[in-house]
Write a protein that holds these residues in place. Structure first.
Motif, PDB file in Angstrom:
ATOM      1  N   ILE A  64      92.774  55.228  44.977  1.00 56.70           N
ATOM      2  CA  ILE A  64      92.199  56.074  46.032  1.00 56.70           C
ATOM      3  C   ILE A  64      92.650  57.529  45.908  1.00 56.70           C
ATOM      4  N   VAL A  65      93.219  57.890  44.751  1.00 57.84           N
ATOM      5  CA  VAL A  65      93.629  59.287  44.536  1.00 57.84           C
ATOM      6  C   VAL A  65      92.389  60.176  44.397  1.00 57.84           C
ATOM      7  N   GLY A  66      91.438  59.735  43.576  1.00 56.69           N
ATOM      8  CA  GLY A  66      90.183  60.464  43.394  1.00 56.69           C
ATOM      9  C   GLY A  66      89.067  59.757  44.145  1.00 56.69           C
ATOM     10  N   ASP A  71      78.123  54.460  42.404  1.00 59.92           N
ATOM     11  CA  ASP A  71      76.894  55.274  42.454  1.00 59.92           C
ATOM     12  C   ASP A  71      77.043  56.647  41.798  1.00 59.92           C
ATOM     13  N   PHE A  72      77.959  56.760  40.860  1.00 59.21           N
ATOM     14  CA  PHE A  72      78.169  58.086  40.263  1.00 59.21           C
ATOM     15  C   PHE A  72      76.907  58.624  39.582  1.00 59.21           C
ATOM     16  N   GLY A  73      76.086  57.725  39.035  1.00 57.56           N
ATOM     17  CA  GLY A  73      74.859  58.159  38.373  1.00 57.56           C
ATOM     18  C   GLY A  73      73.914  58.912  39.298  1.00 57.56           C
ATOM     19  N   ARG A  74      74.103  58.742  40.596  1.00 58.00           N
ATOM     20  CA  ARG A  74      73.221  59.407  41.554  1.00 58.00           C
ATOM     21  C   ARG A  74      73.880  60.607  42.226  1.00 58.00           C
ATOM     22  N   ARG A  75      75.152  60.841  41.869  1.00 60.16           N
ATOM     23  CA  ARG A  75      75.865  61.980  42.443  1.00 60.16           C
ATOM     24  C   ARG A  75      75.268  63.287  41.911  1.00 60.16           C
ATOM     25  N   GLN A  76      75.168  64.298  42.770  1.00 63.56           N
ATOM     26  CA  GLN A  76      74.540  65.560  42.346  1.00 63.56           C
ATOM     27  C   GLN A  76      75.498  66.522  41.663  1.00 63.56           C
ATOM     28  N   ILE A  78      79.610  67.206  39.959  1.00 62.11           N
ATOM     29  CA  ILE A  78      80.853  66.637  39.427  1.00 62.11           C
ATOM     30  C   ILE A  78      81.995  67.431  40.056  1.00 62.11           C
ATOM     31  N   GLY A  79      82.886  66.715  40.728  1.00 62.80           N
ATOM     32  CA  GLY A  79      84.006  67.385  41.383  1.00 62.80           C
ATOM     33  C   GLY A  79      83.565  68.423  42.404  1.00 62.80           C
ATOM     34  N   GLY A  80      82.299  68.349  42.802  1.00 64.19           N
ATOM     35  CA  GLY A  80      81.776  69.300  43.781  1.00 64.19           C
ATOM     36  C   GLY A  80      81.552  70.700  43.229  1.00 64.19           C
ATOM     37  N   VAL A  81      81.694  70.882  41.913  1.00 62.06           N
ATOM     38  CA  VAL A  81      81.640  72.254  41.395  1.00 62.06           C
ATOM     39  C   VAL A  81      80.559  72.528  40.352  1.00 62.06           C
ATOM     40  N   LEU A  88      78.234  68.233  30.813  1.00 61.97           N
ATOM     41  CA  LEU A  88      79.342  68.613  31.695  1.00 61.97           C
ATOM     42  C   LEU A  88      80.199  67.406  32.054  1.00 61.97           C
ATOM     43  N   LEU A  89      79.561  66.238  32.186  1.00 65.77           N
ATOM     44  CA  LEU A  89      80.344  65.038  32.497  1.00 65.77           C
ATOM     45  C   LEU A  89      81.239  64.659  31.316  1.00 65.77           C
ATOM     46  N   VAL A  90      80.702  64.783  30.102  1.00 65.06           N
ATOM     47  CA  VAL A  90      81.503  64.492  28.909  1.00 65.06           C
ATOM     48  C   VAL A  90      82.739  65.388  28.900  1.00 65.06           C
ATOM     49  N   MET A 105      92.476  66.031  39.011  1.00 62.24           N
ATOM     50  CA  MET A 105      92.233  65.139  37.866  1.00 62.24           C
ATOM     51  C   MET A 105      92.836  65.745  36.607  1.00 62.24           C
ATOM     52  N   PRO A 106      93.727  65.000  35.964  1.00 56.07           N
ATOM     53  CA  PRO A 106      94.418  65.563  34.790  1.00 56.07           C
ATOM     54  C   PRO A 106      93.548  65.615  33.545  1.00 56.07           C
ATOM     55  N   ASP A 107      93.993  66.409  32.575  1.00 51.37           N
ATOM     56  CA  ASP A 107      93.415  66.411  31.229  1.00 51.37           C
ATOM     57  C   ASP A 107      93.907  65.136  30.566  1.00 51.37           C
ATOM     58  N   TYR A 121      78.703  55.043  30.504  1.00 48.76           N
ATOM     59  CA  TYR A 121      78.991  53.977  31.481  1.00 48.76           C
ATOM     60  C   TYR A 121      78.849  54.491  32.908  1.00 48.76           C
ATOM     61  N   LEU A 122      79.406  55.667  33.156  1.00 45.49           N
ATOM     62  CA  LEU A 122      79.370  56.194  34.536  1.00 45.49           C
ATOM     63  C   LEU A 122      77.925  56.380  35.019  1.00 45.49           C
ATOM     64  N   TYR A 123      77.020  56.714  34.105  1.00 43.48           N
ATOM     65  CA  TYR A 123      75.621  56.888  34.504  1.00 43.48           C
ATOM     66  C   TYR A 123      74.907  55.564  34.777  1.00 43.48           C
TER      67      TYR A 123
HETATM   68  C1  HEC Z   1      95.773  60.960  38.241  1.00 43.32           C
HETATM   69  C2  HEC Z   1      94.544  60.531  38.892  1.00 43.32           C
HETATM   70  C3  HEC Z   1      93.266  60.484  38.097  1.00 43.32           C
HETATM   71  C4  HEC Z   1      93.010  59.812  36.912  1.00 43.32           C
HETATM   72  C5  HEC Z   1      93.964  59.001  36.046  1.00 43.32           C
HETATM   73  C6  HEC Z   1      91.588  59.977  36.663  1.00 43.32           C
HETATM   74  N1  HEC Z   1      91.017  60.748  37.632  1.00 43.32           N
HETATM   75 FE1  HEC Z   1      89.067  61.231  37.792  1.00 43.32          FE
HETATM   76  N2  HEC Z   1      89.450  62.352  39.427  1.00 43.32           N
HETATM   77  C7  HEC Z   1      90.686  62.452  40.040  1.00 43.32           C
HETATM   78  C8  HEC Z   1      90.571  63.351  41.183  1.00 43.32           C
HETATM   79  C9  HEC Z   1      91.703  63.754  42.123  1.00 43.32           C
HETATM   80  C10 HEC Z   1      89.225  63.751  41.235  1.00 43.32           C
HETATM   81  C11 HEC Z   1      88.585  64.708  42.237  1.00 43.32           C
HETATM   82  C12 HEC Z   1      88.561  66.020  41.537  1.00 43.32           C
HETATM   83  C13 HEC Z   1      87.934  67.142  42.250  1.00 43.32           C
HETATM   84  O1  HEC Z   1      87.063  66.945  43.100  1.00 43.32           O
HETATM   85  O2  HEC Z   1      88.294  68.272  41.875  1.00 43.32           O
HETATM   86  C14 HEC Z   1      88.560  63.105  40.121  1.00 43.32           C
HETATM   87  C15 HEC Z   1      87.215  63.243  39.841  1.00 43.32           C
HETATM   88  C16 HEC Z   1      86.538  62.511  38.875  1.00 43.32           C
HETATM   89  C17 HEC Z   1      85.119  62.551  38.665  1.00 43.32           C
HETATM   90  C18 HEC Z   1      84.130  63.341  39.498  1.00 43.32           C
HETATM   91  C19 HEC Z   1      83.790  62.488  40.705  1.00 43.32           C
HETATM   92  C20 HEC Z   1      82.833  63.113  41.667  1.00 43.32           C
HETATM   93  O3  HEC Z   1      82.312  62.398  42.519  1.00 43.32           O
HETATM   94  O4  HEC Z   1      82.599  64.306  41.613  1.00 43.32           O
HETATM   95  C21 HEC Z   1      84.831  61.690  37.640  1.00 43.32           C
HETATM   96  C22 HEC Z   1      83.478  61.368  37.062  1.00 43.32           C
HETATM   97  C23 HEC Z   1      86.082  61.152  37.188  1.00 43.32           C
HETATM   98  N3  HEC Z   1      87.101  61.663  37.956  1.00 43.32           N
HETATM   99  C24 HEC Z   1      86.205  60.251  36.148  1.00 43.32           C
HETATM  100  C25 HEC Z   1      87.423  59.787  35.668  1.00 43.32           C
HETATM  101  C26 HEC Z   1      87.559  58.974  34.476  1.00 43.32           C
HETATM  102  C27 HEC Z   1      86.421  58.454  33.620  1.00 43.32           C
HETATM  103  C28 HEC Z   1      88.890  58.775  34.288  1.00 43.32           C
HETATM  104  C29 HEC Z   1      89.576  58.057  33.154  1.00 43.32           C
HETATM  105  C30 HEC Z   1      89.255  58.509  31.823  1.00 43.32           C
HETATM  106  C31 HEC Z   1      89.582  59.438  35.397  1.00 43.32           C
HETATM  107  N4  HEC Z   1      88.660  60.040  36.192  1.00 43.32           N
HETATM  108  C32 HEC Z   1      90.953  59.426  35.581  1.00 43.32           C
HETATM  109  C33 HEC Z   1      91.850  61.850  39.656  1.00 43.32           C
HETATM  110  C34 HEC Z   1      92.003  61.076  38.525  1.00 43.32           C
END
Ligand code: HEC
Length: 126
Positions: A64-66, A71-76, A78-81, A88-90, A105-107, A121-123
């Protein structure tokens, strides 16, 4: 990009939204060049994206961190930005901070190929 957004927004308002939306989503999946949803599913499990996200089809993905990726395929957006668009998703799944410097969300260091499979997959989630 602006016109794509308008198209997407327009679809949701129209009567035949389901049908139009569906074919747009199919288009997105096929535009993730070389992306295989089943491969993506395994990569998502291996990188443990589910620690932070609820992801349908991935065992134990109840984080529940993110936001939930249901339904991500229908989201308008990514990250609201940025628009929810294949290229861009890639990039987002590889290195989210390169798009949104203050994101939580980390690198995660996925390779290009891995990211394409994951995006495919997400789509499928809709
Ligand atoms: C340490 C926690 C963390 C991990 C691990 C993580 N994410 Fe995230 N992710 C987040 C957070 C927090 C956000 C919200 C970011 C924002 O809105 O700026 C996010 C946002 C996203 C979004 C955009 C969602 C949206 O509705 O806009 C996608 C897609 C996503 N993550 C995919 C992934 C995928 C695929 C992986 C694994 C490869 C992953 N995340 C791993 C924390 C994480």
């Amino acid at each position: 990009m602006a016109s794509l957004l308008m198209m997407l927004a327009g679809c949701n308002d129209s009567g035949s939204s389901q049908e139009v939306g569906q074919s747009l989503d199919d288009l997105k999946v096929s535009r993730v060049v070389g992306g295989e949803p089943e491969m993506g599913r395994r990569i998502i499990a291996a990188y443990e994206c589910g620690v932070c996200h609820v992801i349908p089809g991935i065992q134990g993905a109840h984080g529940i961190v993110g936001p939930p990726l249901t339904d991500f395929g229908r989201r308008q957006f990514i990250g609201g930005v940025v628009p929810n668009e294949p290229s861009l998703l890639v990039r987002w799944v590889q290195d989210a901070p390169s798009i949104a410097p203050h994101t939580g969300m980390p690198d995660l260091g996925l390779s290009n190929d891995e990211a394409r499979h994951v995006a495919a997959y997400l789509y499928t989630l809709r």
